[in-house]
Design an enzyme around this catalytic site. Structure first.
Site, PDB file in Angstrom:
ATOM      1  N   GLU A   1      -2.677   7.320   5.183  1.00  0.00           N
ATOM      2  CA  GLU A   1      -1.746   7.035   4.092  1.00  0.00           C
ATOM      3  C   GLU A   1      -2.541   6.293   3.026  1.00  0.00           C
ATOM      4  O   GLU A   1      -2.960   5.159   3.229  1.00  0.00           O
ATOM      5  CB  GLU A   1      -0.577   6.178   4.582  1.00  0.00           C
ATOM      6  CG  GLU A   1       0.432   5.820   3.504  1.00  0.00           C
ATOM      7  CD  GLU A   1       1.526   4.889   3.992  1.00  0.00           C
ATOM      8  OE1 GLU A   1       2.180   4.261   3.130  1.00  0.00           O
ATOM      9  OE2 GLU A   1       1.715   4.769   5.219  1.00  0.00           O
TER      10      GLU A   1
ATOM     11  N   ASP B   1       5.696  -3.849  -1.496  1.00  0.00           N
ATOM     12  CA  ASP B   1       4.481  -4.298  -0.822  1.00  0.00           C
ATOM     13  C   ASP B   1       4.480  -5.798  -0.597  1.00  0.00           C
ATOM     14  O   ASP B   1       4.890  -6.570  -1.455  1.00  0.00           O
ATOM     15  CB  ASP B   1       3.243  -3.918  -1.641  1.00  0.00           C
ATOM     16  CG  ASP B   1       3.073  -2.413  -1.767  1.00  0.00           C
ATOM     17  OD1 ASP B   1       3.515  -1.703  -0.853  1.00  0.00           O
ATOM     18  OD2 ASP B   1       2.509  -1.962  -2.772  1.00  0.00           O
TER      19      ASP B   1
END
Length: 273
Positions: free
Chosen positions: A53, A64
Site C-alpha cells: 500500500e 493519518d
C-alpha cells in the site's frame, strides 16, 4: 465485487489457500527520500509482505496519525510531486511481483484528472487505489475509470457503518474491503479493537468475501490474531516508524517479523474466497 481480473484478490486467495493470510504493508512515497521509499517498498516484499500500500503525501491527511503525518509532510517539504508516485510504482514493480495499491485522498486525483490518473497508474504497473475519503455514492467517475483501466477499488468499512453502507462498500470494491479496526486516525496500538472482529462478521453476513483489517496493527501477534478471522492484515504506522528510526534495514527486519504472523493461520481449505 465485480469479476475483472484482480491481482490483489488473486494474491489474497493464494495466501489463504496456503493456510495463512495476506500481509499488506503501507509506506508513503518520497519518505525519507524518493529513492529510499522505493528501496523500503522492495524490502517489504523481499521480507514477506504480500501486497504494498503506497501512500501519496497530501497536505490535509485527515485520517493519518502523527507518525504517518510527519512522514508525508516531510516528503512534501522535500519536493514530492504527484508524478513521483507513478515513478515509484514503476520502479517497484520493475523489481518485485507484488501488487501495489496506491492509497490517496481523492482531491489529488480530481486535480490530476480521474481518467488521466487511472491511465498513468495502470501504465506504471499499479493494481488500483485505496480511497479513504471517497464513498461509493460519490465515486461514479472513479468507478467508470477503474472499469475501463482494469484497476482495483478499495473502499472503507467502519464500525459505525450501517449494514446498507457495508453492502455498498462490498459491491463497489474490487480486491478487498478495507475494514477499519477502530474509530479515529491511524497509529499502532497495544491492542487491536474487538470492534474489528465484529465488523468482519457483519461484512461476512452481508456477503463480503475479502475483508482486510487495518489501523493499529504493529506486531506479529496482532497479525496472527487478525488473520484468525480476516483475509488480510494491514500494517502502516509501525513500518513508517521503523523507517523513520532505522532506515530500510529496520523496515526489512520488522517486515520479516510481521510475516511470521501471517503464516500457517488455519487449514488451507478454510475461508476460501
Amino acid at each position: 465485487m465485480t469479476t475483472i481480473d484482480s491481482t490483489v484478490e488473486h494474491t489474497i486467495i493464494r495466501r489463504r489457500s496456503e493456510g495463512g493470510g495476506a500481509l499488506i504493508g503501507y509506506l508513503p512515497v518520497g519518505f525519507p527520500t524518493l529513492t529510499e521509499s522505493i528501496d523500503a517498498a522492495v524490502a517489504l516484499v523481499a521480507n514477506g509482505v504480500d501486497i504494498i500500500e503506497l501512500g501519496l503525501p497530501y497536505s490535509d491527511p485527515v485520517m493519518d496519525g502523527p507518525v504517518i503525518q510527519a512522514a508525508t509532510q516531510r516528503a512534501l517539504a522535500n519536493g514530492f510531486k504527484l508524478r513521483h508516485g507513478f515513478d515509484a510504482v514503476k520502479a517497484i514493480t520493475a523489481q518485485v511481483d507484488a501488487p501495489i495499491l496506491v492509497m490517496t485522498y481523492w482531491n489529488p486525483v480530481v486535480q490530476y484528472g480521474v481518467e488521466r490518473f487511472s491511465d498513468d497508474l495502470r501504465a506504471a504497473g499499479g493494481a488500483g487505489l485505496i480511497t479513504p475519503d471517497l464513498i461509493p455514492d460519490e465515486a461514479a467517475d472513479w468507478m467508470a475509470a477503474s472499469e475501463r483501466a482494469g484497476l482495483d477499488r478499495v473502499f472503507l468499512a467502519a464500525p459505525s457503518s450501517s449494514d446498507a453502507r457495508l453492502v455498498q462498500a462490498i459491491e463497489a470494491s474490487r480486491g478487498f474491503v478495507y475494514t477499519v479496526s477502530t474509530m479515529g486516525t491511524t497509529g499502532a496500538r497495544a491492542g487491536v479493537d474487538a470492534a474489528a472482529r465484529i465488523l468482519v462478521e457483519r461484512l461476512r453476513a452481508v456477503g463480503c468475501t475479502s475483508a482486510c483489517v487495518g489501523l493499529g496493527i504493529s506486531t506479529a501477534e496482532q497479525v496472527r490474531e487478525i488473520l484468525g478471522y480476516a483475509d488480510g492484515a494491514i500494517v502502516g504506522s509501525a513500518l513508517v516508524k521503523a523507517l523513520t528510526d532505522g532506515g530500510v534495514s529496520a523496515v526489512a527486519r520488522l517486515a520479516l517479523d510481521l510475516a511470521a504472523g501471517a503464516r500457517d493461520i488455519r487449514p488451507a481449505t478454510a475461508g476460501a474466497l
